[in-house]
Design an enzyme around this catalytic site. Structure first.
Site, mmCIF file in Angstrom:
data_model
loop_
_atom_site.group_PDB
_atom_site.id
_atom_site.type_symbol
_atom_site.label_atom_id
_atom_site.label_comp_id
_atom_site.label_asym_id
_atom_site.label_seq_id
_atom_site.Cartn_x
_atom_site.Cartn_y
_atom_site.Cartn_z
ATOM 1 C CD GLU A 123 -2.823 -1.347 2.170
ATOM 2 O OE1 GLU A 123 -2.510 -1.403 3.872
ATOM 3 O OE2 GLU A 123 -4.002 -1.499 2.345
ATOM 4 C CD GLU A 143 -3.082 -6.171 3.782
ATOM 5 O OE1 GLU A 143 -3.067 -6.779 2.950
ATOM 6 O OE2 GLU A 143 -2.384 -4.994 3.604
HETATM 7 N N1 COA Z 1 5.121 -6.709 11.410
HETATM 8 C C1 COA Z 1 5.892 -6.727 12.881
HETATM 9 N N2 COA Z 1 6.743 -7.875 12.611
HETATM 10 C C2 COA Z 1 7.285 -8.404 11.067
HETATM 11 C C3 COA Z 1 6.594 -8.014 10.615
HETATM 12 C C4 COA Z 1 6.224 -7.907 10.373
HETATM 13 N N3 COA Z 1 4.057 -7.634 9.178
HETATM 14 N N4 COA Z 1 7.021 -8.910 8.728
HETATM 15 C C5 COA Z 1 8.506 -9.264 9.569
HETATM 16 N N5 COA Z 1 8.229 -9.111 10.601
HETATM 17 C C6 COA Z 1 9.701 -9.771 11.409
HETATM 18 C C7 COA Z 1 9.341 -11.033 11.890
HETATM 19 O O1 COA Z 1 8.656 -11.312 12.794
HETATM 20 C C8 COA Z 1 10.912 -11.281 12.267
HETATM 21 O O2 COA Z 1 11.725 -10.652 13.420
HETATM 22 P P1 COA Z 1 12.078 -11.260 14.699
HETATM 23 O O3 COA Z 1 12.717 -12.437 14.493
HETATM 24 O O4 COA Z 1 11.761 -11.076 15.876
HETATM 25 O O5 COA Z 1 10.701 -12.672 14.901
HETATM 26 C C9 COA Z 1 11.312 -10.719 11.229
HETATM 27 O O6 COA Z 1 11.625 -9.057 11.195
HETATM 28 C C10 COA Z 1 11.938 -11.004 9.876
HETATM 29 O O7 COA Z 1 11.459 -11.386 9.234
HETATM 30 P P2 COA Z 1 11.166 -12.896 9.207
HETATM 31 O O8 COA Z 1 9.935 -13.943 8.849
HETATM 32 O O9 COA Z 1 12.036 -13.842 10.151
HETATM 33 O O10 COA Z 1 12.010 -13.088 8.092
HETATM 34 P P3 COA Z 1 11.642 -14.312 6.235
HETATM 35 O O11 COA Z 1 12.206 -13.730 5.411
HETATM 36 O O12 COA Z 1 11.455 -15.694 6.538
HETATM 37 O O13 COA Z 1 10.514 -13.790 5.867
HETATM 38 C C11 COA Z 1 7.782 -12.647 5.268
HETATM 39 C C12 COA Z 1 9.639 -12.231 5.285
HETATM 40 C C13 COA Z 1 8.299 -10.985 4.957
HETATM 41 C C14 COA Z 1 8.191 -13.200 4.225
HETATM 42 C C15 COA Z 1 7.695 -12.526 7.036
HETATM 43 O O14 COA Z 1 8.229 -12.382 7.333
HETATM 44 C C16 COA Z 1 5.827 -12.109 6.455
HETATM 45 O O15 COA Z 1 5.452 -13.466 6.511
HETATM 46 N N6 COA Z 1 5.969 -11.071 7.260
HETATM 47 C C17 COA Z 1 4.556 -10.687 7.803
HETATM 48 C C18 COA Z 1 3.740 -9.991 6.581
HETATM 49 C C19 COA Z 1 2.836 -9.306 6.624
HETATM 50 O O16 COA Z 1 1.551 -10.668 6.754
HETATM 51 N N7 COA Z 1 2.203 -8.775 5.937
HETATM 52 C C20 COA Z 1 0.720 -7.861 6.214
HETATM 53 C C21 COA Z 1 1.007 -7.114 7.620
HETATM 54 S S1 COA Z 1 -0.457 -7.027 7.558
#
Ligand code: COA
Length: 274
Positions: A123, A143
């Protein structure tokens, strides 16, 4: 925590806890700097970005939004904070208000994306006028899987960019687009094969825009906004409703629990290796 307005001047730019600003001729680079959470947007980062937008509105400049760390753009709104937000906070529309302010920047804005642009990250990119992305970037609105909606512009800016059919597929199924797919769909304007050249290419792109008349650019932005089918009021109200739902709490708690388990596993492996 450095709060909004608490930015220190550095080399003609400024730096706060989570956002850096560097002005280079007619271009202002705005760097997102929360790498440990993949630049997830929390209230503090939203406050700092709002403050930056307030500060740069007086002098003509093309904004380039990017991550200060390679391999990521923004992994969405901060889910740990979202879990705590109730309908009262939902009605304030934290991200929606920020993205409206970004869209209202008087001159064109460019998102330079290198990695996941998910949820609020997609977004945020959509609220910019143009998008330059490395080939390893990806775009999605997950979401609904978390029990909420894409209430900060995903519901309408996405369909404006990619059309209603693909927007429906992305929103309803959580389908993520690769950079080539996003370019084909019109979400990405320019794809950069070598991610090391992303900011350079974004700068060239910004410079080509900055060669136009500032006043004509400003008035064209106003003209294009006249046709936008904003559903922001509905989005904020619906999001407030969902923020109080038990399902949202369950789904976000499940995500955070999984992340905590992965973190513990990583720490255990590191200890064993050392
Ligand atoms: N909110 C809070 N923390 C988040 C986050 C989010 N939207 N996205 C990633 N993080 C944090 C993870 O918890 C992790 O922190 P930690 O090690 O302290 O737990 C850090 O960022 C790295 O993320 P990680 O998942 O370990 O990296 P990855 O490369 O394996 O995966 C993503 C990356 C982006 C695919 C995965 O983090 C993800 O799916 N995030 C959520 C995406 C999402 O649903 N966003 C919409 C929110 S409304």
């Amino acid at each position: 925590m450095v709060t909004s307005g608490d930015m220190s001047e550095v080399d003609g730019g400024s730096r706060s806890a989570l956002v850096s600003v560097r002005k280079q001729g007619p271009i202002t680079f705005v760097g997102l700097d929360r790498p440990d959470k993949m630049n997830a947007l929390d209230q503090a980062m939203c406050d700092e970005l709002s403050e930056v937008l307030r500060r740069v509105r007086h002098e003509p400049s093309i904004l380039v939004l990017h991550s200060t760390t390679p391999g990521m753009f923004v992994a969405g709104a901060d889910i740990a904070e979202l879990l705590e937000r109730d309908s009262e906070v939902g009605l304030r529309g934290v991200n929606a208000t920020l993205f409206e302010a970004l869209e209202s920047h008087r001159w064109p804005t460019i998102a330079a994306i290198d990695g996941p642009a998910l949820g609020g990250g997609c977004e945020l990119a959509l609220a910019c006028d143009l998008r330059v992305a490395s080939a390893r970037s990806r775009f999605g609105q997950p979401e609904l899987g978390l029990g909420i909606l894409a209430g900060a512009g995903g519901n309408w800016r996405l369909s404006q960019a990619v059309g209603l059919t693909l927007a429906r597929r992305m929103l309803y199924t959580g389908t993520t687009l690769t950079a080539p797919e996003a370019q084909q769909a019109g979400l990405v304007d320019l794809m950069v094969q070598d991610e090391n050249l992303l900011l350079e290419q974004a700068e060239d792109y910004a410079a080509s825009v900055a060669r136009q008349s500032w006043r004509a650019l400003e008035l064209t932005k106003v003209a294009l906004r006249l046709h936008r089918p904003a559903t922001t009021l509905y989005d904020m109200t619906a999001q407030a409703l969902l923020f109080d739902s038990p399902e949202k709490k369950e789904r976000m708690t499940a995500f955070l629990d999984k992340q905590a388990r992965r973190r513990a596993e990583r720490e255990r492996t590191t200890e064993e290796d050392s």
